[in-house]
Design a protein around this motif. Structure first.
Motif, PDB file in Angstrom:
ATOM      1  N   GLU A  91       0.780   6.453   9.879  1.00 16.47           N
ATOM      2  CA  GLU A  91      -0.521   6.406  10.630  1.00 16.47           C
ATOM      3  C   GLU A  91      -1.712   6.583   9.861  1.00 16.47           C
ATOM      4  O   GLU A  91      -2.658   6.762  10.119  1.00 16.47           O
ATOM      5  CB  GLU A  91      -0.261   7.714  11.377  1.00 16.47           C
ATOM      6  CG  GLU A  91       0.831   7.584  12.478  1.00 16.47           C
ATOM      7  CD  GLU A  91       1.008   8.947  13.097  1.00 16.47           C
ATOM      8  OE1 GLU A  91       0.688   9.960  12.585  1.00 16.47           O
ATOM      9  OE2 GLU A  91       1.804   8.924  14.091  1.00 16.47           O
ATOM     10  N   ASN A  92      -1.561   6.450   8.641  1.00 18.88           N
ATOM     11  CA  ASN A  92      -2.543   6.744   7.496  1.00 18.88           C
ATOM     12  C   ASN A  92      -3.190   5.556   7.011  1.00 18.88           C
ATOM     13  O   ASN A  92      -4.490   5.685   6.278  1.00 18.88           O
ATOM     14  CB  ASN A  92      -2.020   7.561   6.176  1.00 18.88           C
ATOM     15  CG  ASN A  92      -1.483   8.697   6.428  1.00 18.88           C
ATOM     16  OD1 ASN A  92      -1.866   9.473   7.447  1.00 18.88           O
ATOM     17  ND2 ASN A  92      -0.334   9.378   5.664  1.00 18.88           N
ATOM     18  N   PHE A  93      -2.598   4.381   7.328  1.00 22.64           N
ATOM     19  CA  PHE A  93      -3.390   3.232   6.718  1.00 22.64           C
ATOM     20  C   PHE A  93      -4.557   2.702   7.540  1.00 22.64           C
ATOM     21  O   PHE A  93      -4.720   2.906   8.653  1.00 22.64           O
ATOM     22  CB  PHE A  93      -2.405   1.871   6.739  1.00 22.64           C
ATOM     23  CG  PHE A  93      -3.364   0.711   6.379  1.00 22.64           C
ATOM     24  CD1 PHE A  93      -3.319   0.361   4.920  1.00 22.64           C
ATOM     25  CD2 PHE A  93      -3.392  -0.423   7.083  1.00 22.64           C
ATOM     26  CE1 PHE A  93      -4.265  -0.792   4.592  1.00 22.64           C
ATOM     27  CE2 PHE A  93      -4.072  -1.646   6.701  1.00 22.64           C
ATOM     28  CZ  PHE A  93      -4.550  -1.784   5.451  1.00 22.64           C
ATOM     29  N   VAL A  94      -5.773   2.587   6.739  1.00 24.59           N
ATOM     30  CA  VAL A  94      -6.946   2.009   7.431  1.00 24.59           C
ATOM     31  C   VAL A  94      -7.437   1.003   6.769  1.00 24.59           C
ATOM     32  O   VAL A  94      -7.339   0.646   5.839  1.00 24.59           O
ATOM     33  CB  VAL A  94      -7.988   3.122   7.051  1.00 24.59           C
ATOM     34  CG1 VAL A  94      -9.702   2.679   7.577  1.00 24.59           C
ATOM     35  CG2 VAL A  94      -7.810   4.646   7.415  1.00 24.59           C
TER      36      VAL A  94
ATOM     37  N   TRP B 189       0.789  -1.188  -0.003  1.00 29.75           N
ATOM     38  CA  TRP B 189       0.020  -0.137  -0.101  1.00 29.75           C
ATOM     39  C   TRP B 189       0.704   1.319  -0.019  1.00 29.75           C
ATOM     40  O   TRP B 189       2.020   1.323   0.727  1.00 29.75           O
ATOM     41  CB  TRP B 189      -0.893  -0.171   1.413  1.00 29.75           C
ATOM     42  CG  TRP B 189      -1.662   1.262   1.635  1.00 29.75           C
ATOM     43  CD1 TRP B 189      -3.007   1.584   1.009  1.00 29.75           C
ATOM     44  CD2 TRP B 189      -1.435   2.173   2.531  1.00 29.75           C
ATOM     45  NE1 TRP B 189      -3.192   2.666   1.385  1.00 29.75           N
ATOM     46  CE2 TRP B 189      -2.461   3.069   2.476  1.00 29.75           C
ATOM     47  CE3 TRP B 189      -0.243   2.621   3.364  1.00 29.75           C
ATOM     48  CZ2 TRP B 189      -2.392   4.428   3.052  1.00 29.75           C
ATOM     49  CZ3 TRP B 189      -0.392   3.342   3.963  1.00 29.75           C
ATOM     50  CH2 TRP B 189      -1.322   4.771   3.963  1.00 29.75           C
ATOM     51  N   GLN B 190       0.558   2.254  -0.732  1.00 32.84           N
ATOM     52  CA  GLN B 190       1.348   3.648  -0.907  1.00 32.84           C
ATOM     53  C   GLN B 190       0.499   4.509  -0.084  1.00 32.84           C
ATOM     54  O   GLN B 190      -0.406   4.972  -0.345  1.00 32.84           O
ATOM     55  CB  GLN B 190       1.466   3.882  -2.402  1.00 32.84           C
ATOM     56  CG  GLN B 190       2.492   5.054  -2.558  1.00 32.84           C
ATOM     57  CD  GLN B 190       2.665   5.562  -4.037  1.00 32.84           C
ATOM     58  OE1 GLN B 190       1.791   5.447  -4.748  1.00 32.84           O
ATOM     59  NE2 GLN B 190       3.556   5.837  -4.378  1.00 32.84           N
ATOM     60  N   ASP B 191       1.640   5.103   1.057  1.00 32.09           N
ATOM     61  CA  ASP B 191       1.022   6.182   1.911  1.00 32.09           C
ATOM     62  C   ASP B 191       0.868   7.395   0.856  1.00 32.09           C
ATOM     63  O   ASP B 191       1.583   7.815   0.301  1.00 32.09           O
ATOM     64  CB  ASP B 191       2.249   6.401   2.830  1.00 32.09           C
ATOM     65  CG  ASP B 191       1.727   7.175   3.795  1.00 32.09           C
ATOM     66  OD1 ASP B 191       1.209   8.419   3.474  1.00 32.09           O
ATOM     67  OD2 ASP B 191       1.755   7.275   5.096  1.00 32.09           O
ATOM     68  N   PRO B 192      -0.527   8.140   0.903  1.00 33.53           N
ATOM     69  CA  PRO B 192      -0.676   9.053   0.072  1.00 33.53           C
ATOM     70  C   PRO B 192       0.246  10.417   0.382  1.00 33.53           C
ATOM     71  O   PRO B 192       0.292  11.277  -0.557  1.00 33.53           O
ATOM     72  CB  PRO B 192      -2.218   9.316   0.229  1.00 33.53           C
ATOM     73  CG  PRO B 192      -2.547   8.686   1.662  1.00 33.53           C
ATOM     74  CD  PRO B 192      -1.552   7.629   1.765  1.00 33.53           C
ATOM     75  N   ASP B 193       0.594  10.436   1.647  1.00 33.37           N
ATOM     76  CA  ASP B 193       1.438  11.695   1.991  1.00 33.37           C
ATOM     77  C   ASP B 193       2.857  11.429   1.650  1.00 33.37           C
ATOM     78  O   ASP B 193       3.466  12.431   1.026  1.00 33.37           O
ATOM     79  CB  ASP B 193       1.229  11.844   3.538  1.00 33.37           C
ATOM     80  CG  ASP B 193      -0.271  12.225   3.760  1.00 33.37           C
ATOM     81  OD1 ASP B 193      -0.930  12.751   2.844  1.00 33.37           O
ATOM     82  OD2 ASP B 193      -0.669  12.373   5.047  1.00 33.37           O
TER      83      ASP B 193
ATOM     84  N   ILE C 231       1.372  -4.516   3.818  1.00 27.59           N
ATOM     85  CA  ILE C 231       0.496  -4.342   4.804  1.00 27.59           C
ATOM     86  C   ILE C 231      -0.078  -5.752   4.884  1.00 27.59           C
ATOM     87  O   ILE C 231      -0.938  -5.709   5.796  1.00 27.59           O
ATOM     88  CB  ILE C 231      -0.416  -3.287   4.602  1.00 27.59           C
ATOM     89  CG1 ILE C 231      -1.154  -3.167   3.159  1.00 27.59           C
ATOM     90  CG2 ILE C 231       0.269  -1.723   4.665  1.00 27.59           C
ATOM     91  CD1 ILE C 231      -2.317  -3.973   3.156  1.00 27.59           C
ATOM     92  N   GLY C 232       0.054  -6.520   4.115  1.00 26.32           N
ATOM     93  CA  GLY C 232      -0.759  -7.863   4.164  1.00 26.32           C
ATOM     94  C   GLY C 232      -0.146  -8.806   3.378  1.00 26.32           C
ATOM     95  O   GLY C 232       0.577  -8.833   2.686  1.00 26.32           O
TER      96      GLY C 232
ATOM     97  N   TYR D  32      -2.856  -9.282   8.107  1.00 22.22           N
ATOM     98  CA  TYR D  32      -2.378  -7.929   8.019  1.00 22.22           C
ATOM     99  C   TYR D  32      -0.668  -8.043   8.464  1.00 22.22           C
ATOM    100  O   TYR D  32      -0.438  -9.045   9.386  1.00 22.22           O
ATOM    101  CB  TYR D  32      -2.911  -6.881   8.873  1.00 22.22           C
ATOM    102  CG  TYR D  32      -4.318  -6.104   8.407  1.00 22.22           C
ATOM    103  CD1 TYR D  32      -4.322  -5.581   7.421  1.00 22.22           C
ATOM    104  CD2 TYR D  32      -5.436  -6.864   9.224  1.00 22.22           C
ATOM    105  CE1 TYR D  32      -5.601  -5.232   6.821  1.00 22.22           C
ATOM    106  CE2 TYR D  32      -6.628  -6.598   8.452  1.00 22.22           C
ATOM    107  CZ  TYR D  32      -6.442  -5.539   7.472  1.00 22.22           C
ATOM    108  OH  TYR D  32      -7.848  -5.172   6.899  1.00 22.22           O
ATOM    109  N   THR D  33      -0.025  -7.276   8.154  1.00 21.33           N
ATOM    110  CA  THR D  33       1.607  -7.423   8.411  1.00 21.33           C
ATOM    111  C   THR D  33       2.022  -6.084   9.377  1.00 21.33           C
ATOM    112  O   THR D  33       1.226  -5.146   9.136  1.00 21.33           O
ATOM    113  CB  THR D  33       2.415  -7.579   7.387  1.00 21.33           C
ATOM    114  OG1 THR D  33       2.097  -6.571   6.445  1.00 21.33           O
ATOM    115  CG2 THR D  33       2.066  -9.191   6.658  1.00 21.33           C
ATOM    116  N   GLN D  34       3.179  -6.503   9.947  1.00 22.36           N
ATOM    117  CA  GLN D  34       3.779  -5.319  10.682  1.00 22.36           C
ATOM    118  C   GLN D  34       3.819  -3.933   9.652  1.00 22.36           C
ATOM    119  O   GLN D  34       3.685  -2.888  10.448  1.00 22.36           O
ATOM    120  CB  GLN D  34       5.167  -5.667  10.903  1.00 22.36           C
ATOM    121  CG  GLN D  34       5.955  -4.566  12.111  1.00 22.36           C
ATOM    122  CD  GLN D  34       5.058  -4.794  13.261  1.00 22.36           C
ATOM    123  OE1 GLN D  34       4.680  -5.634  13.866  1.00 22.36           O
ATOM    124  NE2 GLN D  34       4.990  -3.524  13.930  1.00 22.36           N
ATOM    125  N   GLY D  35       4.031  -3.928   8.512  1.00 21.11           N
ATOM    126  CA  GLY D  35       3.849  -2.910   7.866  1.00 21.11           C
ATOM    127  C   GLY D  35       2.890  -1.966   7.700  1.00 21.11           C
ATOM    128  O   GLY D  35       3.003  -0.802   7.631  1.00 21.11           O
TER     129      GLY D  35
END
Length: 246
Positions: free
Chosen positions: A43-46, A10-14, A21-22, A35-38
């Motif tokens: 702080e942005n992943f939902v 997953w790419q953080d938009p900021d 992430i999984g 889900y994984t540690q990534g």
């Protein structure tokens, strides 16, 4: 069928950084997702709808919706061409094959899948992937793709001045030298140091050229190599890959 494993990034938009992430597994006709540690490194992943518990293992005999929505329907008229571009057999390829080979990319989000690269006991590995970034290269590079053949060797160049990715690896032809694109980040992260210290242990080649395909599916490559003994236990095993539940 043996166990198939794919990692979800997953790419953080900021920050624009990519995080693992999984992890999605398919074995004995059942899918599991963890889900994984990534996903905790930003702080942005939902979490996904219906899968909001980060420490739960999700199981299903059907592919989870977040992944099912990334598959091209076999009923679509372009499906036979799509399978051909991916270098897969329509009679034997399953959903995991399609997801991992294509990346499961949709233009509406920032998720991408890639397969786990399995190592043999002696550290040998072999993996097929599409080059990235071809659309950003000059026209001469794009034209050169049409003048190469399956089986041709390609040569890695460590792009040490790349300001966006310190582990970037370019692939080029031999004669005349022409850059054709980048090794995907999930591979370059693992191979950069090996190529810098032991370049003779890794070989890249052209696997398939699909001239009519979209840019992202035009050049399919193969990499073969052997990891040094000290790398066997760390390949694709950084903290980001670790599941949050056992």
């Amino acid at each position: 069928m043996s166990k198939q494993t794919a990692f979800l990034t997953w790419q953080d938009p900021d920050s624009r950084d990519w995080h693992v992430i999984g992890v999605l597994n398919y074995e004995n006709d059942q899918y599991t997702f963890r889900y994984t540690q990534g996903c905790k490194n930003t702080e942005n992943f939902v979490p996904f709808s219906g899968m909001d518990n980060l420490t739960k293992e999700y199981r299903s005999f059907d592919l989870f919706p977040v992944f099912q929505n990334r598959l091209l329907s076999s009923k679509r008229p372009e499906f036979p061409k799509f399978i051909s571009w991916l270098g897969l057999d329509s009679e034997t390829a399953n959903s995991m094959d399609l997801l991992t080979r294509s990346g499961g990319v949709r233009g509406t989000d920032n998720l991408q899948l890639f397969p786990k690269v399995d190592l043999e006991n002696d550290g040998h590995f072999e993996h097929v992937f599409f080059v990235h970034g071809g659309r950003y290269l000059p026209e001469s590079s794009q034209k050169r793709i049409h003048n190469i053949s399956a089986g041709d060797n390609l040569y890695p160049c460590l792009d040490v001045q790349n300001e966006f990715d310190k582990n970037a690896i370019l692939l080029r032809t031999k004669n005349l030298p022409e850059i054709l694109g980048y090794v995907p980040r999930y591979l370059s992260l693992e191979l950069f140091e090996i190529l810098r210290e032991r370049p003779e242990t890794v070989v890249f080649s052209v696997d398939k050229i699909s001239s009519e395909a979209p840019e992202s599916y035009k050049l399919l490559c193969r990499v073969k190599g052997k990891l040094p003994p000290e790398s066997k236990n760390i390949f694709m095993a950084s903290d980001e890959y670790l599941p949050l539940t056992n």
